[in-house]
Design a protein around this motif. Structure first.
Motif, mmCIF file in Angstrom:
data_model
loop_
_atom_site.group_PDB
_atom_site.id
_atom_site.type_symbol
_atom_site.label_atom_id
_atom_site.label_comp_id
_atom_site.label_asym_id
_atom_site.label_seq_id
_atom_site.Cartn_x
_atom_site.Cartn_y
_atom_site.Cartn_z
ATOM 1 N N SER A 20 42.817 37.697 48.340
ATOM 2 C CA SER A 20 43.578 37.368 49.542
ATOM 3 C C SER A 20 43.807 38.644 50.340
ATOM 4 C CB SER A 20 44.913 36.711 49.185
ATOM 5 O OG SER A 20 45.710 37.590 48.419
ATOM 6 N N GLY A 21 44.154 38.470 51.607
ATOM 7 C CA GLY A 21 44.458 39.630 52.448
ATOM 8 C C GLY A 21 43.272 40.218 53.179
ATOM 9 N N PHE A 22 42.101 39.615 53.021
ATOM 10 C CA PHE A 22 40.923 40.065 53.765
ATOM 11 C C PHE A 22 39.953 38.885 53.873
ATOM 12 C CE2 PHE A 22 37.792 40.617 50.279
ATOM 13 C CZ PHE A 22 38.628 40.609 49.168
ATOM 14 N N THR A 23 38.979 39.029 54.733
ATOM 15 C CA THR A 23 37.989 37.971 54.947
ATOM 16 C C THR A 23 36.981 38.019 53.816
ATOM 17 O OG1 THR A 23 38.300 38.236 57.328
ATOM 18 C CG2 THR A 23 36.398 36.945 56.595
ATOM 19 N N PHE A 24 37.243 37.212 52.806
ATOM 20 C CA PHE A 24 36.495 37.291 51.540
ATOM 21 C C PHE A 24 34.997 37.184 51.754
ATOM 22 C CE2 PHE A 24 36.137 37.230 47.055
ATOM 23 C CZ PHE A 24 35.271 36.209 46.667
ATOM 24 N N ASP A 25 34.553 36.256 52.584
ATOM 25 C CA ASP A 25 33.119 36.010 52.707
ATOM 26 C C ASP A 25 32.393 37.062 53.542
ATOM 27 O OD1 ASP A 25 33.403 33.171 55.035
ATOM 28 O OD2 ASP A 25 33.898 35.301 55.252
ATOM 29 N N SER A 26 33.089 38.102 53.937
ATOM 30 C CA SER A 26 32.459 39.202 54.667
ATOM 31 C C SER A 26 32.124 40.387 53.772
ATOM 32 C CB SER A 26 33.369 39.694 55.803
ATOM 33 O OG SER A 26 33.510 38.713 56.802
ATOM 34 N N TYR A 27 32.544 40.333 52.519
ATOM 35 C CA TYR A 27 32.421 41.502 51.656
ATOM 36 C C TYR A 27 31.733 41.188 50.335
ATOM 37 C CZ TYR A 27 35.633 43.736 54.851
ATOM 38 O OH TYR A 27 36.221 44.261 55.971
ATOM 39 N N ALA A 28 30.911 42.145 49.892
ATOM 40 C CA ALA A 28 30.382 42.083 48.541
ATOM 41 C C ALA A 28 31.522 42.309 47.563
ATOM 42 C CB ALA A 28 29.309 43.162 48.348
ATOM 43 N N MET A 29 31.312 41.887 46.346
ATOM 44 C CA MET A 29 32.326 42.062 45.307
ATOM 45 C C MET A 29 31.660 42.546 44.021
ATOM 46 S SD MET A 29 35.309 41.215 46.584
ATOM 47 C CE MET A 29 36.321 40.989 45.116
ATOM 48 N N ASN A 30 32.468 43.144 43.166
ATOM 49 C CA ASN A 30 31.955 43.730 41.932
ATOM 50 C C ASN A 30 32.859 43.418 40.739
ATOM 51 O OD1 ASN A 30 29.728 45.767 42.913
ATOM 52 N ND2 ASN A 30 31.461 46.058 44.300
ATOM 53 N N TRP A 31 32.261 43.498 39.572
ATOM 54 C CA TRP A 31 33.000 43.533 38.311
ATOM 55 C C TRP A 31 32.688 44.856 37.626
ATOM 56 C CZ3 TRP A 31 36.634 40.099 36.916
ATOM 57 C CH2 TRP A 31 36.603 38.823 37.485
ATOM 58 N N ALA A 32 33.715 45.469 37.074
ATOM 59 C CA ALA A 32 33.557 46.684 36.276
ATOM 60 C C ALA A 32 34.413 46.506 35.033
ATOM 61 C CB ALA A 32 33.981 47.917 37.070
ATOM 62 N N ARG A 33 34.188 47.343 34.035
ATOM 63 C CA ARG A 33 34.973 47.236 32.818
ATOM 64 C C ARG A 33 35.258 48.606 32.238
ATOM 65 N NH1 ARG A 33 30.476 44.532 28.654
ATOM 66 N NH2 ARG A 33 29.108 46.367 28.515
ATOM 67 N N GLN A 34 36.238 48.623 31.334
ATOM 68 C CA GLN A 34 36.628 49.868 30.693
ATOM 69 C C GLN A 34 36.994 49.558 29.248
ATOM 70 O OE1 GLN A 34 40.015 51.892 32.527
ATOM 71 N NE2 GLN A 34 39.052 53.855 32.049
ATOM 72 N N ALA A 35 36.151 49.999 28.335
ATOM 73 C CA ALA A 35 36.427 49.822 26.916
ATOM 74 C C ALA A 35 37.637 50.687 26.531
ATOM 75 C CB ALA A 35 35.208 50.211 26.093
ATOM 76 N N PRO A 36 38.346 50.319 25.486
ATOM 77 C CA PRO A 36 39.541 51.065 25.091
ATOM 78 C C PRO A 36 39.256 52.555 24.913
ATOM 79 C CG PRO A 36 39.403 49.035 23.859
ATOM 80 C CD PRO A 36 38.123 49.139 24.624
ATOM 81 N N GLY A 37 39.985 53.384 25.639
ATOM 82 C CA GLY A 37 39.840 54.824 25.533
ATOM 83 C C GLY A 37 38.575 55.398 26.134
#
Lengths: 110, 114
Positions: free
Chosen positions: B25-42
């Protein structure tokens, strides 16, 4: 997918200047420039700079980024206790079609 | 104000599946690419997957290719990550992030363990 190279740790004194480095190749840092992120323990990352020295609104001018060839740098002036954090660089790799990250640099403010 | 709110994390056995959601929310979602990232413990950050604004192009890290599927529903302003054949090494906090890694969600923990 090889990542970007960052020194594991940097230590500097209060009010001093720290320069963090990030080395990639011509397909990532040398092409698109680097983004810099700050992460405090237990919090999500926060973007400090993108494409070398564009700061999002609200980011202090004490943070400045630059690039020379395939190496990007983040300079933090007037170090404050709250600057103690992990710093990551990242870049879009146009050859691989992926974002690559550095391993992160832990900045300690003495 | 940009907000990214994740859900769907939890404990799953090796070989299992899980679907993460990220409501924007708070921006025009369908105008922007999106990503997933992750961080293993430590550990440090690892980019996992990205999707173009229309959903027509998707990108994956080698470590998850063939097991994870990224998608989006622009009518619901929501990003998804379908994770299958989960491994112990997939244990991490998963973040969704707006194009250019500009904004990050708070993160959701995925634990893969027997």
């Amino acid at each position: 997918q090889a990542g970007l190279t960052q020194p594991p740790s940097v230590s500097k004194g209060l009010r001093q200047t720290a320069t963090l480095t990030c080395t990639g190749n011509s397909n990532n840092v040398g092409n698109q420039g680097a983004a810099w992120l700050q992460q405090h323990q237990g919090h999500p990352p926060k973007l400090l700079s993108y494409r070398n020295n564009n700061r999002p609104s609200g980011i202090s001018e004490r943070f400045s980024a630059s690039r020379s060839g395939n190496t990007a740098s983040l300079t933090i002036t007037g170090l404050q206790p709250e600057d103690e954090a992990d710093y990551y660089c990242s870049a879009w790799d146009s050859s691989l079609g992926v974002w690559v990250f550095g391993g992160g640099t832990k900045l300690t403010v003495l | 104000e940009v907000q990214l709110l994740e859900s769907g994390g939890g404990l799953v056995q090796p070989g299992g599946s899980l679907r993460l959601s990220c409501a924007a929310s708070g921006f025009t979602f369908d105008s922007y690419a999106m990503n997933w990232a992750r961080q293993a413990p430590g550990k440090g950050l690892e980019w996992v997957s990205g999707i173009s604004n229309s959903g027509g192009s998707t990108y994956y890290a080698d470590s998850v290719k063939g097991r994870f599927t990224i998608s989006r529903d622009n009518s619901k302003n929501t990003l998804y990550l379908q994770m299958t054949s989960l491994r112990v090494e997939d244990t991490a906090v998963y973040y969704c992030a707006k194009e250019g890694l500009e904004y990050w969600a708070q993160g959701t923990l995925v634990s893969v363990s027997s």
